[in-house]
Design an enzyme around this catalytic site. Structure first.
Site, PDB file in Angstrom:
ATOM      1  N   HIS A  20       0.792  -1.239   0.000  1.00 20.91           N
ATOM      2  CA  HIS A  20       0.000   0.000   0.000  1.00 20.91           C
ATOM      3  C   HIS A  20       0.820   1.284   0.000  1.00 20.91           C
ATOM      4  O   HIS A  20       0.272   2.365  -0.113  1.00 20.91           O
ATOM      5  CB  HIS A  20      -0.920   0.038   1.225  1.00 20.91           C
ATOM      6  CG  HIS A  20      -0.195   0.405   2.497  1.00 20.91           C
ATOM      7  ND1 HIS A  20       0.695  -0.432   3.097  1.00 20.91           N
ATOM      8  CD2 HIS A  20      -0.206   1.530   3.241  1.00 20.91           C
ATOM      9  CE1 HIS A  20       1.189   0.155   4.164  1.00 20.91           C
ATOM     10  NE2 HIS A  20       0.670   1.352   4.283  1.00 20.91           N
TER      11      HIS A  20
HETATM   12  N1  UDP Z   1      -3.810  -4.853   8.824  1.00 21.62           N
HETATM   13  C1  UDP Z   1      -5.084  -5.348   9.052  1.00 21.62           C
HETATM   14  N2  UDP Z   1      -5.802  -5.796   7.973  1.00 21.62           N
HETATM   15  C2  UDP Z   1      -5.309  -5.799   6.697  1.00 21.62           C
HETATM   16  C3  UDP Z   1      -3.994  -5.313   6.500  1.00 21.62           C
HETATM   17  C4  UDP Z   1      -3.272  -4.824   7.580  1.00 21.62           C
HETATM   18  O1  UDP Z   1      -5.548  -5.385  10.180  1.00 21.62           O
HETATM   19  O2  UDP Z   1      -6.023  -6.213   5.781  1.00 21.62           O
HETATM   20  C5  UDP Z   1      -3.052  -4.340   9.972  1.00 21.62           C
HETATM   21  C6  UDP Z   1      -1.672  -4.907  10.126  1.00 21.62           C
HETATM   22  O3  UDP Z   1      -1.692  -6.140  10.782  1.00 21.62           O
HETATM   23  C7  UDP Z   1      -0.963  -3.830  10.913  1.00 21.62           C
HETATM   24  C8  UDP Z   1      -1.611  -2.581  10.418  1.00 21.62           C
HETATM   25  O4  UDP Z   1      -2.835  -2.962   9.799  1.00 21.62           O
HETATM   26  O5  UDP Z   1      -1.224  -3.949  12.289  1.00 21.62           O
HETATM   27  C9  UDP Z   1      -0.652  -1.976   9.449  1.00 21.62           C
HETATM   28  O6  UDP Z   1      -1.234  -1.040   8.730  1.00 21.62           O
HETATM   29  P1  UDP Z   1      -0.667  -0.571   7.347  1.00 21.62           P
HETATM   30  O7  UDP Z   1       0.136  -1.627   6.716  1.00 21.62           O
HETATM   31  O8  UDP Z   1      -1.855  -0.044   6.626  1.00 21.62           O
HETATM   32  O9  UDP Z   1       0.220   0.693   7.758  1.00 21.62           O
HETATM   33  P2  UDP Z   1       1.720   0.897   8.186  1.00 21.62           P
HETATM   34  O10 UDP Z   1       2.028  -0.026   9.317  1.00 21.62           O
HETATM   35  O11 UDP Z   1       2.563   0.654   6.988  1.00 21.62           O
HETATM   36  O12 UDP Z   1       1.779   2.321   8.617  1.00 21.62           O
END
Ligand code: UDP
Length: 353
Positions: A204
């Site tokens: 993403h």
């Molecule tokens: N996550 C979730 N469902 C999904 C994909 C990700 O619950 O379909 C959770 C994942 O386990 C993590 C969080 O969302 O705890 C991460 O979010 P994301 O990857 O969107 O953002 P980043 O961590 O890169 O800021």
């Protein structure tokens, strides 16, 4: 009674805030007002987390999403300011590195309301990432900087924070609290049909989705891994879906809608490899003992690279495929101490009180 105004807006912030919020509720002398900016708004990117993780219903619900960064951040700044004026918090609490984080911190600082930043000190050293800009500026105007790792503390030291009149506190990582706490509630995604060992993928980051060349290489690599290594299960972020459609690419893996956290924890627990460009998922792979291949050029979680648990492959198609094949099914040694062991929320609330 100390009044905290918590600003959240994006999926990872709901997960991080859930564990702190639960701890605040159990603690005397502190109360929490919740503001949701609306940055993530789909039912499966927002509501499901409030329902599953027991996050209090927002006291202030904004509806700000889409548009360019300037428009989104500017609108948030104006509306969060109103919320601060109305609720008169003693402190504003922000999480991570999104536009909601920066807007919340800036609105508070301009009104002379102290700011606490959870996930302070993380750096990718890539100023082209919107997240890097958000986190650097947020740290600059926070007076309580809750760092998840020793590396984060060192980053702030190098930027001169040791001589500033602020509190830099190594408290561990709230994501570990969440992973440990909610692991007991893990549940398979509805209609999950993959009955072989699988790769769990997430994709993403703007640096991948908004760059057609990188996106093409990554999609092609995922298709290849799905064919030649093991089925790839990909809960697809809405922005990535839109970018793939726009670029006319075809994704030939097990695409599912974004899942709730209980389902995500189940997938993490049952997969044999994680392939991601997420910040949070890199650590979650580790918490669940799974090798991780990260489709980025830098990571803020450098200790996982040193520990041999995570491998950076950028958007290089050959490297994604080769590393997936090498690391599929490889278990990761226990290094849980790296992230504090699961009591970061308690330490944060102790400091807040
Ligand atoms: N996550 C979730 N469902 C999904 C994909 C990700 O619950 O379909 C959770 C994942 O386990 C993590 C969080 O969302 O705890 C991460 O979010 P994301 O990857 O969107 O953002 P980043 O961590 O890169 O800021």
């Amino acid at each position: 009674m100390q009044r905290i105004l918590t600003i959240i807006g994006a999926r990872p912030q709901f997960i991080k805030a859930s564990v702190v919020s639960r701890t605040i509720k159990k603690t005397d002398g502190i109360e929490e007002i919740m503001l949701h900016t609306g940055q993530h708004f789909d039912a499966n990117m927002s509501d499901i987390f409030f329902n599953q993780l027991g996050i209090p219903k927002p006291d202030i619900q904004l509806d700000i999403h889409g548009g360019n960064h300037g428009v989104m951040t500017g609108r948030m700044l104006a509306e969060i300011e109103q919320g601060i004026l109305e609720y008169k918090p003693d402190r504003v609490l922000v999480y991570g590195d999104t536009n909601s984080t920066l807007a919340g911190a800036l609105a508070a600082a301009k009104l002379h309301v102290p700011v606490a930043h959870v996930e302070a000190g993380l750096r990718s050293f890539n100023m082209r990432m919107p997240e890097e800009i958000n986190r650097i500026l947020t740290d600059q105007i926070s007076d309580m900087l809750f760092c998840p790792t020793d590396t984060a503390v060192r980053n702030l030291d190098k930027e001169g924070f040791a001589s500033k009149p602020v509190n830099v506190l190594q408290v561990g990582d709230v994501m570990q609290d969440a992973a440990l706490f909610f692991a007991q509630r893990a549940v398979a995604p509805r209609d999950f049909i993959v009955n072989r060992n699988f790769v769990l993928g997430t994709l993403h980051r703007a640096e991948n989705t908004d760059d057609p060349e990188r996106l093409t290489a990554i999609i092609s690599a995922l298709n290849h891994v799905h064919q030649s290594v093991a089925p790839v299960v990909l809960p697809l972020h809405p922005r990535t879906r839109a970018a793939i459609d726009k670029a006319g690419l075809s994704l030939e893996v097990n695409v599912i809608d974004p899942v709730g956290y209980f389902e995500m924890v189940w997938l993490l627990n049952h997969c044999s490899l994680v392939l991601t460009d997420s910040g949070g998922v890199q650590k979650e792979a580790f918490f669940f003992g799974k090798a991780c291949i990260t489709m980025r050029d830098q990571t803020e979680w450098v200790e996982l690279i040193s520990a041999g648990a995570n491998h950076l492959v950028g958007a290089n198609q050959e490297e994604i495929i080769a590393h997936s094949s090498t690391h599929f099914g490889r278990a990761i040694e226990d290094h849980q101490h790296l992230y504090g062991g699961g009591n970061a929320a308690e330490r944060i609330v102790e400091h807040l009180v």
